[in-house]
Scaffold this active site. Structure first.
Site, mmCIF file in Angstrom:
data_model
loop_
_atom_site.group_PDB
_atom_site.id
_atom_site.type_symbol
_atom_site.label_atom_id
_atom_site.label_comp_id
_atom_site.label_asym_id
_atom_site.label_seq_id
_atom_site.Cartn_x
_atom_site.Cartn_y
_atom_site.Cartn_z
ATOM 1 N NE ARG A 60 17.819 -10.381 18.410
ATOM 2 C CZ ARG A 60 18.834 -9.539 18.484
ATOM 3 N NH1 ARG A 60 18.610 -8.270 18.784
ATOM 4 N NH2 ARG A 60 20.061 -9.937 18.259
ATOM 5 C CG HIS A 64 12.019 -12.235 18.422
ATOM 6 N ND1 HIS A 64 12.213 -12.473 19.772
ATOM 7 C CD2 HIS A 64 13.172 -12.623 17.823
ATOM 8 C CE1 HIS A 64 13.424 -12.953 19.968
ATOM 9 N NE2 HIS A 64 14.029 -13.053 18.801
ATOM 10 C CG ASN A 92 9.612 -11.192 22.387
ATOM 11 O OD1 ASN A 92 10.357 -11.634 21.521
ATOM 12 N ND2 ASN A 92 8.324 -11.490 22.435
ATOM 13 C CG HIS A 191 22.482 -14.556 14.896
ATOM 14 N ND1 HIS A 191 22.327 -15.707 15.649
ATOM 15 C CD2 HIS A 191 21.374 -13.810 15.133
ATOM 16 C CE1 HIS A 191 21.183 -15.663 16.293
ATOM 17 N NE2 HIS A 191 20.585 -14.518 15.997
#
Length: 326
Positions: A60, A64, A92, A191
């Site tokens: 992740r 991001h 975040n 995911h």
């Protein structure tokens, strides 16, 4: 400005062959830091053995970081007395984690080859190794990124896809950084590992879109379980597995979940429940063919990792990922 460079590449149809991204190479540190890959791999494995969830967190982090001004490790910069960075922006804060793992890796790399390897490249390698150690595919990471010396503390609020975004909005945000609908679906497959806080999906459980009823696309047994786990007066920080079938194993079960309305996040389930024929077809394809998912996921990760990197003399090689060099 860097976002404009990506869009310019799109206009000619060659994102990966853009002059900026073309400077990245899989052999960038072969001479200057030959032990880099083994150092990162050893410490990522150590972190995952300590906490299995860390694999999803490091994956992740790369995602991001790349969505805000490109893959430049600007996400890793701590806030200062005068500058509010990206770490504490809403998408975040309490979501991206693993910064201490990157610190540990950076220290080990600096001890081996000082002032040579960027934090941005460490994040990219760590993401790959996190997928690998979760049972997923591996790939040769393109390297040669440099680190940002500035941050954009407000951009994450607008450019990072949100768990409550509808599919149209998610596709737009991906397109803005040069990623296609295939990239949307394949990268969403990340995911298959990780957790989400109740706060990211509890809008689906009781009063979806102010209707007074739960989200009708959420399978009834899963809904009942989630309503107990995430009650209206409960702790919104409670963690729930994104993939109930195989929560820590990187496979295609995520797509099977979507087919049976077991997607945890609205942004996940929309890939199959919306009227978008292309995303639904991709979900069906990846559910039926793990190898196709793996291939497309790898291609999309490489493509994402090539979003507006700083190269050449741009940026710097930070010696501490949390602060710019003095």
């Amino acid at each position: 400005m860097r976002r404009n460079r990506v869009l310019s590449c799109l206009l000619v149809g060659f994102v990966l062959m853009c002059a900026v991204g073309a400077q990245l190479t899989t052999t960038f540190y072969d001479t200057s830091c030959p032990a880099l890959q083994s150092i990162v791999r050893r410490l990522v494995l150590q972190a995952i053995v300590t906490e299995t969830r860390m694999a999803a967190s490091l994956l992740r982090m790369h995602f991001h970081d790349c969505f805000v001004n490109g893959c430049d490790a600007s996400l890793l910069l701590d806030d200062t007395a005068t500058v509010t960075g990206e770490k504490t922006a809403a998408p975040n804060n309490n979501s991206v984690r693993g910064f201490d793992v990157i610190d540990t890796i950076k220290t080990a790399v600096e001890n081996n080859c000082s002032k040579t390897v960027s934090c941005a490249d460490i994040v990219a390698i760590a993401a790959r190794d996190s997928v690998l150690f979760s049972g997923g595919p591996s790939w040769s990471v393109l390297l040669g990124r440099r680190d940002a010396t500035t941050v954009n503390g407000t951009a994450p609020n607008f450019v990072i896809p949100s768990p409550v975004d509808n599919l149209t909005e998610i596709i737009r945000k991906f397109a803005d950084v040069g990623l296609s609908i295939t990239d949307v679906v394949s990268l969403s497959g990340g995911h298959t590992i990780g957790r989400a806080r109740c706060a990211t999906f509890n809008n689906r459980l009781f009063d979806f879109n102010s209707s007074g009823s739960p989200d009708p696309t959420l399978e009834s047994t899963m809904l009942a379980t989630l309503q107990v786990t995430c009650p209206p007066s409960g702790d919104n920080s409670t963690l729930v597995s994104l993939d109930r079938r195989s929560r820590d194993w990187f496979d295609n079960a995520y797509f099977k979940n979507l087919q049976s309305n077991n997607g945890l996040l609205l942004s996940d389930q929309e890939l199959y429940s919306s009227s978008n024929a292309q995303t639904k077809a991709l979900v069906d394809t990846y559910s039926a063919s793990p190898s196709t998912f793996s291939t497309d996921f790898v291609n999309s990760m490489i493509k994402m990792g090539n979003i507006s990197p700083l190269t050449g003399t741009a940026g710097e090689i930070r010696t501490n990922c949390r602060v710019v060099n003095s």
